[in-house]
Scaffold this motif. Structure first.
Motif, PDB file in Angstrom:
ATOM      1  N   CYS A  85      54.234  80.406  50.758  1.00 44.31           N
ATOM      2  CA  CYS A  85      54.530  81.771  51.209  1.00 44.31           C
ATOM      3  C   CYS A  85      53.993  82.854  50.288  1.00 44.31           C
ATOM      4  CB  CYS A  85      56.041  81.945  51.360  1.00 44.31           C
ATOM      5  SG  CYS A  85      56.733  81.200  52.856  1.00 44.31           S
ATOM      6  N   CYS A 120      59.778  80.697  50.930  1.00 49.49           N
ATOM      7  CA  CYS A 120      60.190  80.108  52.201  1.00 49.49           C
ATOM      8  C   CYS A 120      61.702  79.913  52.197  1.00 49.49           C
ATOM      9  CB  CYS A 120      59.492  78.770  52.419  1.00 49.49           C
ATOM     10  SG  CYS A 120      59.767  78.068  54.070  1.00 49.49           S
ATOM     11  N   CYS A 134      57.192  78.897  58.037  1.00 46.70           N
ATOM     12  CA  CYS A 134      56.935  78.005  56.909  1.00 46.70           C
ATOM     13  C   CYS A 134      57.854  76.792  57.052  1.00 46.70           C
ATOM     14  CB  CYS A 134      57.173  78.725  55.573  1.00 46.70           C
ATOM     15  SG  CYS A 134      58.855  79.402  55.401  1.00 46.70           S
ATOM     16  N   CYS A 168      59.016  82.998  55.763  1.00 51.68           N
ATOM     17  CA  CYS A 168      58.726  83.589  54.459  1.00 51.68           C
ATOM     18  C   CYS A 168      59.484  84.909  54.315  1.00 51.68           C
ATOM     19  CB  CYS A 168      57.229  83.861  54.315  1.00 51.68           C
ATOM     20  SG  CYS A 168      56.175  82.387  54.374  1.00 51.68           S
TER      21      CYS A 168
END
Length: 419
Positions: free
Chosen positions: A28, A55, A37, A50
């Motif tokens: 991220c 994440c 993510c 993110c």
């Protein structure tokens, strides 16, 4: 892209979120908020995004995994009538908002005089279908034509046309998160417990007396809904109640109702950073919001300058309306007092107080800020249910939404439509 394992995503330099079934970013860092993510949690959930370069899985139990704000177009409040100083009944709006005379007209510039609601019929907001996308009846869907979010057409526990089957179920917060994560409804399996911004987008303030849901779009709705967002570092999830407030629930084992959501701009690359602070006139900064398209005064009332020096003003509701309507901040004359959803949109539940971005909005005081949305609160008396006409406020410290008296002093931050 759809995926079943990481190998499917290697050529895209992505990884597979197997729960979600899509290719997502593996890291991220430098990615915009809400980019899909994958992070493993216990219990593991499908919805990972993110937030500020990390994440997270909203619903983990503390503020570190709260969503930072909306990632969809803001909805209006549904308030289509104005309010006077004392009356509990809706009244005719005074003056013409956005004109030179509005600032000099008491209570001009209210919520009902601005926004989507002034140009659309109530029935245009939601589209309800009693049959799911898979053609199976009994699992209705509701699409919000403004935000683009899709909602389960019945609260958890109910089903069928008009949600007439079953009863709305009570859930602890952990069970509410798990229920939506595992839900298969209306032909979809990517449901989640809504964050507080998503949940508050449904709030209907049309009668100034209660935070309700549109009864046609959401029949047989019960009061009090869990969100996935929690207050600060404590395990106190936000609950949207039916009296116009958003408040944290201290006890996560306490039970509330559940309505699940899906969608949003989850596969659309948002602009980053969200807020851009500029100074078109020296000493009068403005803040452009790339997500909502709104432009904010860069300092609250009473402060000015690049770093927002000075003492913050605490104005009554009528003074707050007049202040924004009469403002020529940074050379613009179309400022207005934001409605409660606009004001709540800049609250970042991921942050400690103050909960607004400290770079975009430096020196913003912690406390209640007035919105242009009227409301009713209740005080004690012989019956303990005396209704008092007030205005909705947003707490910059903890993101709560409350209704306070119009004569009290509160902070003011004006807004205008961009660019």
């Amino acid at each position: 892209a759809p995926c079943g394992d990481d190998a499917t995503c290697f050529g895209l330099e992505l990884t597979c979120n197997e729960n979600w079934g899509v290719c997502v970013v593996a890291d991220c860092t430098a990615e915009p908020d809400f980019t899909p993510c994958e992070v493993l949690t216990v219990p593991d959930r499908s919805f990972d995004i993110c937030v500020e370069g990390i994440c997270v899985s909203p619903g983990c139990g503390d503020r570190t995994c709260n969503t930072p704000g909306p990632n969809w177009p803001l909805a209006d409040t549904g308030q289509r009538t104005c309010s006077d100083a004392f009356g509990l009944r809706p009244s005719a709006c005074t003056g013409t908002a956005g004109t030179d005379g509005c600032a000099a007209t008491e209570f001009c510039g209210q919520d009902a005089q601005y926004g989507w609601d002034t140009m659309h019929l109530e029935a245009e907001r939601f589209a309800r279908t009693e049959v799911g996308s898979d053609g199976v009846p009994g699992e209705p869907l509701v699409r919000d034509n403004v935000t683009g979010l899709v909602w389960a057409g019945c609260q958890a526990g109910r089903s069928g046309e008009g949600c007439r089957r079953g009863e709305s179920g009570w859930f602890s917060w952990a069970d509410a998160v798990a229920y939506c994560d595992s839900l298969e409804w209306g032909g979809y399996d990517d449901w989640r417990l809504p964050d507080v911004h998503e949940l508050f987008s449904l709030a209907d303030h049309r009668d100034s007396a209660a935070l309700m849901l549109d009864a046609d779009a959401f029949p047989h709705s019960a009061a009090g809904l869990w969100s996935s967002s929690v207050r600060l570092s404590a395990s106190s999830p936000f609950v949207a109640s039916f009296d116009g407030w958003i408040r944290p629930q201290t006890y996560v084992d306490f039970e509330h109702f559940v309505r699940c959501v899906r969608g949003g701009r989850l596969h659309e690359r948002l602009r980053s950073p969200r807020f851009t602070r500029t100074e078109p006139v020296a000493g009068y900064p403005v803040v452009a919001d790339a997500t909502t398209g709104l432009v904010w005064q860069g300092c609250e009332a009473g402060r000015s300058g690049t770093d927002c020096a000075g003492s913050p003003s605490r104005l009554s509701w009528s003074e707050a309306l007049a202040y924004c309507e009469g403002s020529a901040w940074a050379g613009f004359t179309d400022w207005y007092l934001p409605n409660v959803k606009e004001l709540r949109s800049i609250v970042n539940d991921h942050r400690e107080p103050p909960s607004v971005d400290p770079v975009a909005f430096p020196a913003t005081s912690v406390g209640l800020f007035f919105s242009a949305t009227s409301g009713v609160y209740y005080v004690g008396g012989s019956t303990g249910t005396e209704a008092v006409n007030g205005a909705s406020c947003v707490g910059n410290g903890d993101g709560t939404v409350v209704v306070e008296g119009k004569g009290r002093g509160a902070g003011v931050l004006c807004v205008r439509e961009g660019p």
